[in-house]
Motif scaffolding. Structure first.
Motif, PDB file in Angstrom:
ATOM      1  N   VAL A   1       0.893  -1.151  -0.070  1.00 43.07           N
ATOM      2  CA  VAL A   1      -0.088   0.166   0.120  1.00 43.07           C
ATOM      3  C   VAL A   1       0.864   1.293   0.158  1.00 43.07           C
ATOM      4  CG1 VAL A   1      -1.617   1.435   1.375  1.00 43.07           C
ATOM      5  CG2 VAL A   1      -2.100  -1.113   1.234  1.00 43.07           C
TER       6      VAL A   1
ATOM      7  N   ARG B   1      -2.883   6.818   0.045  1.00 46.66           N
ATOM      8  CA  ARG B   1      -4.107   7.140  -0.039  1.00 46.66           C
ATOM      9  C   ARG B   1      -4.463   8.413  -0.688  1.00 46.66           C
ATOM     10  NH1 ARG B   1      -3.070   3.726   3.935  1.00 46.66           N
ATOM     11  NH2 ARG B   1      -4.368   1.897   4.594  1.00 46.66           N
TER      12      ARG B   1
ATOM     13  N   PRO C   1     -10.222   8.642   3.421  1.00 45.43           N
ATOM     14  CA  PRO C   1      -9.758   8.514   2.022  1.00 45.43           C
ATOM     15  C   PRO C   1     -10.607   8.244   0.918  1.00 45.43           C
ATOM     16  CG  PRO C   1      -9.155   6.518   3.189  1.00 45.43           C
ATOM     17  CD  PRO C   1      -9.744   7.320   4.182  1.00 45.43           C
TER      18      PRO C   1
ATOM     19  N   ALA D   1     -12.144   3.666  -1.792  1.00 51.08           N
ATOM     20  CA  ALA D   1     -12.081   3.280  -0.576  1.00 51.08           C
ATOM     21  C   ALA D   1     -13.255   3.011   0.011  1.00 51.08           C
ATOM     22  CB  ALA D   1     -11.453   4.529   0.176  1.00 51.08           C
TER      23      ALA D   1
ATOM     24  N   THR E   1      -5.231   1.022  -8.114  1.00 54.75           N
ATOM     25  CA  THR E   1      -6.095   2.122  -7.248  1.00 54.75           C
ATOM     26  C   THR E   1      -7.500   1.604  -6.999  1.00 54.75           C
ATOM     27  OG1 THR E   1      -4.659   3.696  -8.055  1.00 54.75           O
ATOM     28  CG2 THR E   1      -6.715   4.409  -7.234  1.00 54.75           C
TER      29      THR E   1
ATOM     30  N   ASN F   1     -10.121  -0.382   4.595  1.00 55.90           N
ATOM     31  CA  ASN F   1      -8.787  -0.030   5.562  1.00 55.90           C
ATOM     32  C   ASN F   1      -7.864  -1.384   5.852  1.00 55.90           C
ATOM     33  OD1 ASN F   1      -7.391   1.369   7.302  1.00 55.90           O
ATOM     34  ND2 ASN F   1      -8.803   0.902   9.166  1.00 55.90           N
TER      35      ASN F   1
ATOM     36  N   SER G   1      -9.465   6.897  -1.915  1.00 60.15           N
ATOM     37  CA  SER G   1      -8.860   5.775  -2.518  1.00 60.15           C
ATOM     38  C   SER G   1      -7.814   5.071  -1.984  1.00 60.15           C
ATOM     39  CB  SER G   1      -8.555   5.899  -4.212  1.00 60.15           C
ATOM     40  OG  SER G   1      -7.291   6.892  -4.160  1.00 60.15           O
ATOM     41  N   VAL G   2      -7.387   3.942  -2.271  1.00 61.50           N
ATOM     42  CA  VAL G   2      -6.273   3.222  -1.795  1.00 61.50           C
ATOM     43  C   VAL G   2      -5.327   2.894  -2.681  1.00 61.50           C
ATOM     44  CG1 VAL G   2      -5.255   1.416  -0.015  1.00 61.50           C
ATOM     45  CG2 VAL G   2      -7.495   2.425   0.541  1.00 61.50           C
TER      46      VAL G   2
END
Length: 334
Positions: A49, A52, A110, A165, A162, A174, A112-113
Motif C-alpha cells: 500500500v 491514500r 480516504p 475506498a 487503485t 482499511n 482511494s487506496v
C-alpha cells in the motif's frame, strides 16, 4: 498446514504442536510444495500500500500520474479499458462525488487506496498483469471499484492498482497487516497459476530480520545525499546511537535484538524438524528435499538490526581513514 504455519505466517495465538504432527497426509502435498519453493528461494511477490488520496484534486492527480497523464490504459473492474487524461479526470470526479455525499465520511477519510503489485526483474509483464487482474477480481470484485495500470518502464514490471475506498455496501477499505499477508498469498497463487514461480512468506521465514526502509525516510535520505536537504531527525538519531555503539566498546544487544535472535532460532528449529521428518521418508524426493532444507537453513543470514549494520559501516569507514592516514604518513617520511 497445522503446526508449521508459524514459520511462514504472522504469529497467532495457538497451542504448540510437536513436529511429528506437522506433515499430515491431507496437507503433505501443499507443505512439500511450499517447502520446495522456499528452499530454492522462489521469487517473493511484493504487495504494498503506497498511499491514500483524501480530496478530489489529489485523486485526479494520482490517476493521471499512474496512467502517465493518460498515455497508459487503465483497466476497470468491469474489464473496460479507459484511455486518455480526460477519462481519468472524469473517473476521479465520479469517485469523489460519491465520497463527498457519504454522510458517514470523516474529514480525513480516504477517497482511494493505492497498491503496487510487483515481482523481481525478468518476470513477464503480461503474466504479471494477468495475475494482478485475477488478484484484484478475487479481492475486490464484489465490493469495491478499482482500476489497474501496468508499468514496464523499469527493470521490474509492476502494476498500480487503485481501489475506491468506499465500497458498494458502505464498507470502507482499511487494510491491516493480516489483509496484506492474504493479498500477498493471493497474488503469489495467481502468478503460479500462470506459470510464474512465486512465493509470499514473511521476512523471518527467509532469515531476514531487518525491516525495509520506509518510503518517506528513504526519500529524505536520498534528498540529503543529493545535497537538497538535511539528514532528517530519525536518521540523525539512528546515526548517533550507532556511533555510540561503534566506538563505545563491545555492543550489548537490546531486548528487541535478543527477541529477534530467539525468533530466528525458533524458525531454524522448525525447518530442521521438517527436514528430519523428510529424511525418514521412504521417498527419495523427500530425502532430497530434506537436504535442500538443511542447506537453506545453513545459508540463512545471521540475525541483524539496522543499529548494528550502521555501527559496522561506521567502524569500517573509520578503519579506512586510519589506514589512509598511516599510508600518507609513510609517504611523507620517505
Amino acid at each position: 498446514m497445522p503446526g508449521f504455519e508459524d514459520v511462514w505466517r504472522p504469529p497467532v495465538q495457538r497451542r504448540p504442536r510437536r513436529p511429528e504432527t506437522v506433515l499430515r497426509p491431507r496437507t503433505l502435498g501443499a507443505v512439500r510444495a511450499r517447502l520446495q519453493r522456499i528452499a530454492r528461494r522462489a521469487p517473493e511477490v511484493m504487495v504494498k500500500v503506497t498511499g491514500r488520496t483524501r480530496d478530489p484534486a489529489h485523486l485526479a492527480a494520482h490517476l493521471t500520474y499512474i496512467t502517465r497523464n493518460g498515455d497508459l490504459p487503465a483497466e476497470g473492474r468491469d474489464g473496460i479499458v479507459a484511455e486518455g487524461r480526460q477519462e481519468m479526470i472524469e473517473l476521479a470526479q465520479d469517485w469523489s462525488a460519491a465520497a463527498v455525499m457519504d454522510s458517514r465520511r470523516r474529514a480525513n477519510s480516504p477517497f482511494s487506496v493505492a497498491i503496487i503489485l510487483s515481482m523481481p526483474a525478468g518476470t513477464g509483464a503480461i503474466r504479471l498483469r494477468d495475475a494482478a487482474r485475477a488478484f484484484a477480481a478475487a479481492e475486490f470484485e464484489h465490493g469495491f471499484d478499482y482500476v489497474l495500470v501496468l508499468h514496464t518502464d523499469q527493470a521490474h514490471p509492476h502494476v498500480h492498482l487503485t481501489v475506491r475506498a468506499l465500497g458498494e455496501l458502505g464498507v470502507r477499505l482499511n487494510p491491516k497487516k493480516a489483509d496484506l499477508d492474504r493479498w500477498r498469498q493471493t497474488f503469489a497463487e495467481a502468478l503460479r497459476d500462470r506459470g510464474v514461480d512465486a512465493e509470499a512468506t514473511p521476512r523471518r521465514t527467509r532469515g531476514v530480520t531487518r525491516k525495509p526502509e520506509r518510503g518517506a525516510l528513504r526519500r529524505i535520505r536520498e534528498r540529503h545525499a543529493r545535497g537538497q536537504g538535511g539528514m532528517g531527525r530519525v536518521a540523525s538519531e539512528k546515526l548517533k546511537a550507532a556511533a555510540q555503539l561503534a566506538f563505545g566498546g563491545p555492543p550489548k544487544p537490546t531486548p528487541w535484538e535478543e527477541q529477534m535472535a530467539r525468533r530466528q532460532q525458533a524458525v531454524r528449529r522448525l525447518y530442521l524438524a521438517q527436514a528430519k521428518l523428510l529424511q525418514a521418508s521412504g521417498d527419495a524426493d523427500d530425502r532430497r528435499l530434506a537436504i535442500e532444507i538443511e542447506g537453506f537453513v545453513r545459508g540463512m543470514p545471521a540475525p541483524d538490526s539496522e543499529r548494528l549494520a550502521i555501527a559496522r559501516q561506521l567502524r569500517d569507514a573509520n578503519a579506512r581513514v586510519v589506514v589512509a592516514r598511516k599510508s600518507g604518513a609513510r609517504e611523507r617520511d620517505r
